[in-house]
Motif scaffolding. Sequence first.
Motif, PDB file in Angstrom:
ATOM      1  N   TYR A  38       0.924 -12.691  -2.488  1.00 47.43           N
ATOM      2  CA  TYR A  38       2.653 -13.690  -2.582  1.00 47.43           C
ATOM      3  C   TYR A  38       2.657 -12.312  -2.506  1.00 47.43           C
ATOM      4  O   TYR A  38       4.002 -12.116  -1.890  1.00 47.43           O
ATOM      5  N   SER A  39       2.347 -11.749  -3.008  1.00 47.91           N
ATOM      6  CA  SER A  39       2.579  -9.872  -3.082  1.00 47.91           C
ATOM      7  C   SER A  39       2.406  -9.430  -1.600  1.00 47.91           C
ATOM      8  O   SER A  39       2.734  -8.925  -1.465  1.00 47.91           O
ATOM      9  N   GLN A  40       1.568  -9.747  -0.546  1.00 52.17           N
ATOM     10  CA  GLN A  40       0.717  -9.605   0.347  1.00 52.17           C
ATOM     11  C   GLN A  40       1.925  -8.968   1.707  1.00 52.17           C
ATOM     12  O   GLN A  40       2.821  -8.677   2.324  1.00 52.17           O
ATOM     13  N   LYS A  41       2.996 -10.904   1.691  1.00 49.58           N
ATOM     14  CA  LYS A  41       4.282 -10.877   1.905  1.00 49.58           C
ATOM     15  C   LYS A  41       5.612 -10.068   1.855  1.00 49.58           C
ATOM     16  O   LYS A  41       6.195  -9.172   2.601  1.00 49.58           O
ATOM     17  N   VAL A  42       5.566  -9.426   0.368  1.00 49.50           N
ATOM     18  CA  VAL A  42       7.227  -9.033  -0.246  1.00 49.50           C
ATOM     19  C   VAL A  42       6.487  -7.768   0.801  1.00 49.50           C
ATOM     20  O   VAL A  42       6.900  -6.600   1.134  1.00 49.50           O
ATOM     21  N   LEU A  43       5.298  -7.346   0.070  1.00 47.05           N
ATOM     22  CA  LEU A  43       4.494  -5.777   0.187  1.00 47.05           C
ATOM     23  C   LEU A  43       5.018  -5.565   1.917  1.00 47.05           C
ATOM     24  O   LEU A  43       4.619  -3.881   2.651  1.00 47.05           O
ATOM     25  N   MET A  44       4.855  -6.060   2.907  1.00 47.92           N
ATOM     26  CA  MET A  44       4.341  -6.253   3.849  1.00 47.92           C
ATOM     27  C   MET A  44       5.636  -6.074   4.715  1.00 47.92           C
ATOM     28  O   MET A  44       6.667  -5.224   5.990  1.00 47.92           O
ATOM     29  N   ALA A  45       6.797  -6.707   4.011  1.00 46.96           N
ATOM     30  CA  ALA A  45       8.574  -7.149   4.656  1.00 46.96           C
ATOM     31  C   ALA A  45       8.961  -5.491   4.345  1.00 46.96           C
ATOM     32  O   ALA A  45       9.847  -4.936   4.514  1.00 46.96           O
ATOM     33  N   LEU A  46       8.440  -4.702   3.081  1.00 44.78           N
ATOM     34  CA  LEU A  46       9.446  -3.825   2.809  1.00 44.78           C
ATOM     35  C   LEU A  46       8.972  -3.002   3.615  1.00 44.78           C
ATOM     36  O   LEU A  46      10.106  -1.497   4.158  1.00 44.78           O
ATOM     37  N   TYR A  47       7.290  -3.039   3.893  1.00 43.58           N
ATOM     38  CA  TYR A  47       6.956  -1.601   4.920  1.00 43.58           C
ATOM     39  C   TYR A  47       7.719  -1.763   5.881  1.00 43.58           C
ATOM     40  O   TYR A  47       7.914  -0.567   6.890  1.00 43.58           O
ATOM     41  N   GLU A  48       7.902  -3.296   6.836  1.00 43.94           N
ATOM     42  CA  GLU A  48       8.691  -3.781   8.452  1.00 43.94           C
ATOM     43  C   GLU A  48      10.481  -2.874   8.309  1.00 43.94           C
ATOM     44  O   GLU A  48       9.881  -2.383   9.015  1.00 43.94           O
ATOM     45  N   LYS A  49      10.808  -3.554   6.614  1.00 47.22           N
ATOM     46  CA  LYS A  49      11.664  -2.494   6.418  1.00 47.22           C
ATOM     47  C   LYS A  49      12.121  -1.237   6.297  1.00 47.22           C
ATOM     48  O   LYS A  49      13.513  -0.780   6.118  1.00 47.22           O
ATOM     49  N   ASN A  50      10.771  -0.272   5.867  1.00 49.46           N
ATOM     50  CA  ASN A  50      10.477   0.753   5.807  1.00 49.46           C
ATOM     51  C   ASN A  50      12.142   1.169   4.514  1.00 49.46           C
ATOM     52  O   ASN A  50      12.340   2.024   4.036  1.00 49.46           O
ATOM     53  N   ILE A  51      12.051   0.077   3.219  1.00 50.82           N
ATOM     54  CA  ILE A  51      12.493   0.534   2.706  1.00 50.82           C
ATOM     55  C   ILE A  51      12.210   1.264   1.727  1.00 50.82           C
ATOM     56  O   ILE A  51      10.638   1.397   1.024  1.00 50.82           O
TER      57      ILE A  51
END
Length: 332
Positions: A38-51
Amino acid sequence: MHYIQKYLENLQIPKSTNPVANGFKTNVFLYCNYYSFYSQKVLMALYEKNIEFEPLLIDITKGEQYSSWFLEINPRGEIPVLKVNNSIIPDSTRILDFLEFHLNQETPPLINLSTDSKVLSNINKFREMIEALPAGLITVGSFFHPHLCGSPKLPFILPVREVLKSGDLSSSKNLRKLAKENPKAEKVLLYKAEIQDRKHEILSNEEEYLKVLNIVDEVLSQVELQLAKQSEGNWLCCEQFSIADINLAVLLQRLWELGLEERFWLNGKRPQIDNYYHRIKERESFKKTIPSLPVHIKMIITSQPPAYVGAAGAVSVGVVIALAFIFKKLIH
C-alpha cells in the motif's frame, strides 16, 4: 562474509528521518516502507504527480508500526500515513484522494484527467476493482501453498518466506500483547487480532486460498479485455496514465514477486497484460518506487525481525547463507 559487508556499505538505501530535526523544506511527509504494497501505491502517485515529499521509513520487519510513538499517529498501526502540515491522513485510498483533490498545488491529475465521463467511469471502476483485492492475503497465502506458485523472486525467496510465515502465525498473539501495552489503541489492536485469526482460517485452507486466486483471475480477465480496447501506446483506461494504472502496476509487480506470473499472464495467457507489465517497468515512477536488487539484499541481511528470530532463528541464518551464495554470483 567480509565481501558482503563491503558491498553493503556502498549501497544507498533511504533512512528514517525526523521531519522536525532535519529542517526539511517540504511540508509533505510520508510514513511508509518501500516493501509495503500500500505504501508503493502512494509512493508511485507522489512520483507521478511530481510532489516534493520526504519519506519517513517505518521498519515493518521490526514491528515499528506498532511502536507507541507510531500508534499515537495511527492507532491502527498501519502504513502508509501522510502528514501535511498538521494534518494526518492514514490509508492509501484516502491519501490518493487527498493528493488529487485537496493538496493545494498544481500537479498532473491521476483521477480527474478527462472530460469524457466514460473514461472517468472506467478509471474508477478498475481502481475500485483492483483495490478490493486482498494483497496481504494473496501474499502470505503463497507462503502456505508454495506449490500453487512458480518461482518467487526477491524479496520473497524461500528463507524470507519462511521467516515471514512464522511471523504471521504469531501476529495475532503479538497484537493482543500490544493491546495490553497500549490502552489507547487497545480496541483497534484487538479487532485486528480477530481479523488475523479469521485470515488464517483462509490461509490454512488450500480450497479457500484458491478462491482468492480465482477472484484475481477474474479481475485480470477484465483488465485484459480493457487493454485490448485501447489504442497502441495507451494505458489501462485512456491515453493518459491514471490512478487505475498505479493500482495495476503495483499488483502485477507483487504477483510477479510471488511467482504467480505464469498462472496469470505468461505463455500467451494474457498477452495484453504481459506487454503492459513490460511497459510499466520502464516508467520512471515505477523504477523509483520498486526496490532494486541491491536494496533487497541489504534489507534482508540487515533486518532480522526480533519478533521472528525466536521462532525462526535457524531460518534467519539460512537467509544469510543463501544471500552469500547470491553475492558470489553477482560479484564474481
